[in-house]
Design a protein around this motif. Structure first.
Motif, PDB file in Angstrom:
ATOM      1  N   GLN A  26       3.373  27.285  -5.090  1.00  0.00           N
ATOM      2  CA  GLN A  26       4.333  26.152  -5.009  1.00  0.00           C
ATOM      3  C   GLN A  26       4.943  25.984  -6.340  1.00  0.00           C
ATOM      4  OE1 GLN A  26       4.655  24.464  -1.665  1.00  0.00           O
ATOM      5  NE2 GLN A  26       4.147  26.524  -1.433  1.00  0.00           N
ATOM      6  N   TRP A  27       4.780  26.840  -7.208  1.00  0.00           N
ATOM      7  CA  TRP A  27       5.381  26.750  -8.574  1.00  0.00           C
ATOM      8  C   TRP A  27       6.226  28.177  -8.913  1.00  0.00           C
ATOM      9  CZ3 TRP A  27       4.558  22.604 -11.662  1.00  0.00           C
ATOM     10  CH2 TRP A  27       3.546  21.608 -11.400  1.00  0.00           C
ATOM     11  N   LEU A  28       7.193  27.979  -9.882  1.00  0.00           N
ATOM     12  CA  LEU A  28       7.575  28.921 -10.763  1.00  0.00           C
ATOM     13  C   LEU A  28       7.202  28.663 -12.099  1.00  0.00           C
ATOM     14  CD1 LEU A  28       9.232  31.524 -11.186  1.00  0.00           C
ATOM     15  CD2 LEU A  28      11.167  30.162 -11.957  1.00  0.00           C
ATOM     16  N   ILE A  29       6.186  29.637 -12.638  1.00  0.00           N
ATOM     17  CA  ILE A  29       5.555  29.317 -13.778  1.00  0.00           C
ATOM     18  C   ILE A  29       5.850  30.396 -14.815  1.00  0.00           C
ATOM     19  CG2 ILE A  29       3.354  29.084 -15.206  1.00  0.00           C
ATOM     20  CD1 ILE A  29       2.111  27.627 -12.663  1.00  0.00           C
ATOM     21  N   ARG A  30       6.425  30.020 -16.280  1.00  0.00           N
ATOM     22  CA  ARG A  30       6.603  31.173 -17.290  1.00  0.00           C
ATOM     23  C   ARG A  30       5.844  30.686 -18.417  1.00  0.00           C
ATOM     24  NH1 ARG A  30       7.734  33.650 -13.355  1.00  0.00           N
ATOM     25  NH2 ARG A  30       9.934  34.657 -12.774  1.00  0.00           N
ATOM     26  N   TYR A  31       4.427  31.195 -18.570  1.00  0.00           N
ATOM     27  CA  TYR A  31       3.653  30.740 -19.437  1.00  0.00           C
ATOM     28  C   TYR A  31       4.188  31.958 -20.690  1.00  0.00           C
ATOM     29  CZ  TYR A  31       0.030  29.605 -23.093  1.00  0.00           C
ATOM     30  OH  TYR A  31      -0.493  29.315 -24.179  1.00  0.00           O
ATOM     31  N   ARG A  32       4.738  31.505 -21.861  1.00  0.00           N
ATOM     32  CA  ARG A  32       4.948  32.476 -22.964  1.00  0.00           C
ATOM     33  C   ARG A  32       4.161  32.160 -24.355  1.00  0.00           C
ATOM     34  NH1 ARG A  32      10.073  30.647 -20.295  1.00  0.00           N
ATOM     35  NH2 ARG A  32      10.962  32.497 -19.270  1.00  0.00           N
ATOM     36  N   GLY A  33       2.996  31.325 -24.026  1.00  0.00           N
ATOM     37  CA  GLY A  33       2.489  31.125 -25.379  1.00  0.00           C
ATOM     38  C   GLY A  33       3.425  30.129 -26.333  1.00  0.00           C
ATOM     39  N   GLY A  34       4.259  29.340 -25.899  1.00  0.00           N
ATOM     40  CA  GLY A  34       5.164  28.546 -26.713  1.00  0.00           C
ATOM     41  C   GLY A  34       4.469  27.378 -27.094  1.00  0.00           C
ATOM     42  N   GLU A  35       5.207  26.690 -28.133  1.00  0.00           N
ATOM     43  CA  GLU A  35       4.583  25.602 -28.548  1.00  0.00           C
ATOM     44  C   GLU A  35       5.052  24.281 -27.826  1.00  0.00           C
ATOM     45  OE1 GLU A  35       4.725  25.603 -33.360  1.00  0.00           O
ATOM     46  OE2 GLU A  35       6.747  26.190 -32.646  1.00  0.00           O
ATOM     47  N   ALA A  36       6.053  24.308 -26.910  1.00  0.00           N
ATOM     48  CA  ALA A  36       6.146  23.262 -25.949  1.00  0.00           C
ATOM     49  C   ALA A  36       6.634  23.857 -24.727  1.00  0.00           C
ATOM     50  CB  ALA A  36       7.479  22.650 -26.680  1.00  0.00           C
ATOM     51  N   ASP A  37       6.565  22.731 -23.658  1.00  0.00           N
ATOM     52  CA  ASP A  37       7.005  23.177 -22.429  1.00  0.00           C
ATOM     53  C   ASP A  37       8.281  22.517 -21.756  1.00  0.00           C
ATOM     54  OD1 ASP A  37       4.405  24.285 -22.421  1.00  0.00           O
ATOM     55  OD2 ASP A  37       3.193  22.507 -21.174  1.00  0.00           O
ATOM     56  N   ILE A  38       8.682  23.233 -20.829  1.00  0.00           N
ATOM     57  CA  ILE A  38       9.766  22.425 -20.048  1.00  0.00           C
ATOM     58  C   ILE A  38       9.323  22.198 -18.785  1.00  0.00           C
ATOM     59  CG2 ILE A  38      12.002  22.723 -19.235  1.00  0.00           C
ATOM     60  CD1 ILE A  38      12.774  24.386 -21.496  1.00  0.00           C
ATOM     61  N   PHE A  39       9.451  21.030 -18.129  1.00  0.00           N
ATOM     62  CA  PHE A  39       9.037  20.763 -16.741  1.00  0.00           C
ATOM     63  C   PHE A  39      10.310  20.288 -15.907  1.00  0.00           C
ATOM     64  CE2 PHE A  39       7.984  17.919 -13.362  1.00  0.00           C
ATOM     65  CZ  PHE A  39       6.779  18.476 -12.728  1.00  0.00           C
ATOM     66  N   TYR A  40      10.781  21.220 -15.189  1.00  0.00           N
ATOM     67  CA  TYR A  40      12.146  21.243 -14.768  1.00  0.00           C
ATOM     68  C   TYR A  40      12.230  20.768 -12.989  1.00  0.00           C
ATOM     69  CZ  TYR A  40      16.652  22.477 -13.175  1.00  0.00           C
ATOM     70  OH  TYR A  40      18.184  22.305 -12.449  1.00  0.00           O
ATOM     71  N   VAL A  41      13.159  20.135 -12.550  1.00  0.00           N
ATOM     72  CA  VAL A  41      13.131  19.716 -11.177  1.00  0.00           C
ATOM     73  C   VAL A  41      14.320  20.072 -10.714  1.00  0.00           C
ATOM     74  CG1 VAL A  41      12.628  18.084  -9.495  1.00  0.00           C
ATOM     75  CG2 VAL A  41      11.358  17.712 -11.503  1.00  0.00           C
ATOM     76  N   ILE A  42      14.418  20.818  -9.648  1.00  0.00           N
ATOM     77  CA  ILE A  42      15.548  21.397  -9.245  1.00  0.00           C
ATOM     78  C   ILE A  42      16.645  20.453  -8.625  1.00  0.00           C
ATOM     79  CG2 ILE A  42      14.923  23.711  -9.242  1.00  0.00           C
ATOM     80  CD1 ILE A  42      14.568  23.308  -6.153  1.00  0.00           C
ATOM     81  N   SER A  43      17.979  20.776  -8.247  1.00  0.00           N
ATOM     82  CA  SER A  43      18.758  19.888  -7.542  1.00  0.00           C
ATOM     83  C   SER A  43      18.716  20.269  -6.311  1.00  0.00           C
ATOM     84  CB  SER A  43      20.081  20.030  -8.158  1.00  0.00           C
ATOM     85  OG  SER A  43      20.720  21.471  -7.649  1.00  0.00           O
ATOM     86  N   THR A  44      19.615  19.742  -5.275  1.00  0.00           N
ATOM     87  CA  THR A  44      19.437  19.813  -4.082  1.00  0.00           C
ATOM     88  C   THR A  44      20.096  21.261  -3.461  1.00  0.00           C
ATOM     89  OG1 THR A  44      20.196  17.575  -3.377  1.00  0.00           O
ATOM     90  CG2 THR A  44      20.367  18.961  -1.709  1.00  0.00           C
ATOM     91  N   GLU A  45      19.183  21.855  -2.916  1.00  0.00           N
ATOM     92  CA  GLU A  45      19.532  23.440  -2.638  1.00  0.00           C
ATOM     93  C   GLU A  45      19.491  23.896  -1.288  1.00  0.00           C
ATOM     94  OE1 GLU A  45      21.021  25.633  -4.438  1.00  0.00           O
ATOM     95  OE2 GLU A  45      20.518  24.972  -6.724  1.00  0.00           O
ATOM     96  N   THR A  46      18.896  22.948  -0.524  1.00  0.00           N
ATOM     97  CA  THR A  46      18.386  23.310   0.763  1.00  0.00           C
ATOM     98  C   THR A  46      19.100  22.598   2.003  1.00  0.00           C
ATOM     99  OG1 THR A  46      16.449  21.869   1.129  1.00  0.00           O
ATOM    100  CG2 THR A  46      15.985  24.402   0.259  1.00  0.00           C
ATOM    101  N   VAL A  47      19.313  23.073   3.176  1.00  0.00           N
ATOM    102  CA  VAL A  47      20.045  22.336   4.254  1.00  0.00           C
ATOM    103  C   VAL A  47      19.082  21.902   5.420  1.00  0.00           C
ATOM    104  CG1 VAL A  47      22.446  23.269   3.603  1.00  0.00           C
ATOM    105  CG2 VAL A  47      20.782  24.469   5.188  1.00  0.00           C
ATOM    106  N   ASP A  48      19.581  21.252   6.477  1.00  0.00           N
ATOM    107  CA  ASP A  48      18.892  20.932   7.488  1.00  0.00           C
ATOM    108  C   ASP A  48      18.360  22.256   8.185  1.00  0.00           C
ATOM    109  OD1 ASP A  48      19.091  18.119   7.144  1.00  0.00           O
ATOM    110  OD2 ASP A  48      20.614  18.029   8.800  1.00  0.00           O
ATOM    111  N   HIS A  49      17.090  22.075   8.852  1.00  0.00           N
ATOM    112  CA  HIS A  49      16.674  23.510   9.591  1.00  0.00           C
ATOM    113  C   HIS A  49      15.849  22.848  10.825  1.00  0.00           C
ATOM    114  CE1 HIS A  49      12.591  23.070   7.946  1.00  0.00           C
ATOM    115  NE2 HIS A  49      13.416  22.480   6.950  1.00  0.00           N
TER     116      HIS A  49
END
Length: 335
Positions: free
Chosen positions: A61-84
């Motif tokens: 339920q995630w896309l995670i890229r842990y790089r040992g960085g000093e800070a994180d980005i928490f990103y929420v995507i836009s509308t990409e899906t349609v009715d199904h």
């Protein structure tokens, strides 16, 4: 005899009145039943079947890229899906366990990671976003949003408890995702807000009542201030705006990081590498005015010529990528 006739007449009148009242009550009752039925039907039409709730303890339920960085980005995507379809019913929410819809959402997650993240750790949750079709009727879309935003709030809480480990973080959301991070900011305790480097609120309205009443929303005024919210929407001219950005109270130029009307040239780093454009803030409409864009592709469903909602990430990503690094550096220097 006269009194008896009078009494009989009165009784007939009373019976008629009772029957009239009874008929009226039946009519009112029938109306209420029909009204309630229409509400139920309308509710079904608004929400429809609901997909399985995401379990954020499940790594799928995630896309995670842990790089040992000093800070994180928490990103929420836009509308990409349609009715199904769910069975024989139309579902207006993304199914985060359904592979075709996951694939569509993952595309934006991966693109934003490659555009923006650099050396930062990157966390982007799948969520039951409201479908693209929903926005054809904004009233329905806004009524459906609380479920979607609830998923994002749950993912945010899980991120704080299991992934963040006290690091500084950047919040970012695009379109429907920006609306969700607004809810995150509104409910953010001071102990967490103290670690927020910045919030990038892209392609959605940031209303004046939120700017005025939410302590955690401090509008960015330059390139390196921290604990701030960055917000912008791009147009050819104010006449091209759509409902989801109309009435916004915030605008900063993501190329020169100014809030006045000074224009700045920029280069679109996508396929049309040689297109030279310029962008400035319009102080009256609080939108970015983009000049020189020749490829007038219209956004599906809601798009109109001159509205560049679908280009926000692609227009400015080299500048935002550098700006995220600059703000993190400024934040760490203060600490």
């Amino acid at each position: 005899m006269k009194n008896f006739v009078s009494l009989q007449s009165d009784c007939v009148s009373d019976v008629a009145m009772i029957r009239l009242k009874t008929a009226f009550l039946i009519l009112v009752g029938t109306f209420l039943v029909l009204l309630i039925s229409s509400w139920v039907s309308n509710t079904d039409d608004i929400f429809g079947p609901i997909p399985q709730k995401p379990d954020y303890a499940d790594s799928s339920q995630w896309l995670i890229r842990y790089r040992g960085g000093e800070a994180d980005i928490f990103y929420v995507i836009s509308t990409e899906t349609v009715d199904h379809l769910m069975g024989e019913d139309t579902c207006h929410y993304a199914d985060t366990y359904l592979e075709p819809q996951r694939k569509t959402m993952l595309k934006e997650m991966l693109a934003v990671d490659s555009f923006y993240s650099g050396s930062f750790n990157y966390y982007s949750p799948f969520y039951r976003q409201v479908s693209m079709n929903s926005w054809l009727t904004p009233e329905k879309a806004f009524r459906r949003l609380p479920l979607s935003i609830g998923d994002v709030m749950n993912s945010w809480q899980y991120y704080l408890e299991h992934f963040n480990q006290g690091r500084p973080f950047i919040l970012a959301g695009y379109s429907q995702g920006a609306d969700a991070i607004l809810k995150v900011i509104k409910n953010m305790p001071d102990t967490v807000y103290q670690r927020m480097v910045a919030a990038y609120f892209i392609g959605f309205k940031l209303a004046s009542e939120d700017v005025d009443s939410v302590d955690n929303i401090r509008l960015a005024e330059g390139a390196t201030d921290t604990g701030v919210t960055i917000a912008f929407n791009s147009l050819r001219s104010p006449e091209c705006m759509l409902f989801f950005s109309e009435g916004t109270a915030a605008c900063i130029n993501p190329v020169n990081w100014r809030t006045d009307s000074v224009s700045s040239a920029f280069v679109n780093y996508g396929r049309r590498r040689n297109d030279t454009l310029s962008v400035r803030c319009d102080p009256e409409s609080k939108h970015l005015i983009v000049s020189g864009w020749k490829k007038e592709t219209i956004m599906p469903f809601l798009g109109i010529p001159g509205n560049y909602h679908h280009m926000e990430l692609r227009f400015y990503y080299p500048y935002i990528r550098q700006n995220m690094a600059d703000r993190v550096a400024a934040f760490l220097k203060k600490k």
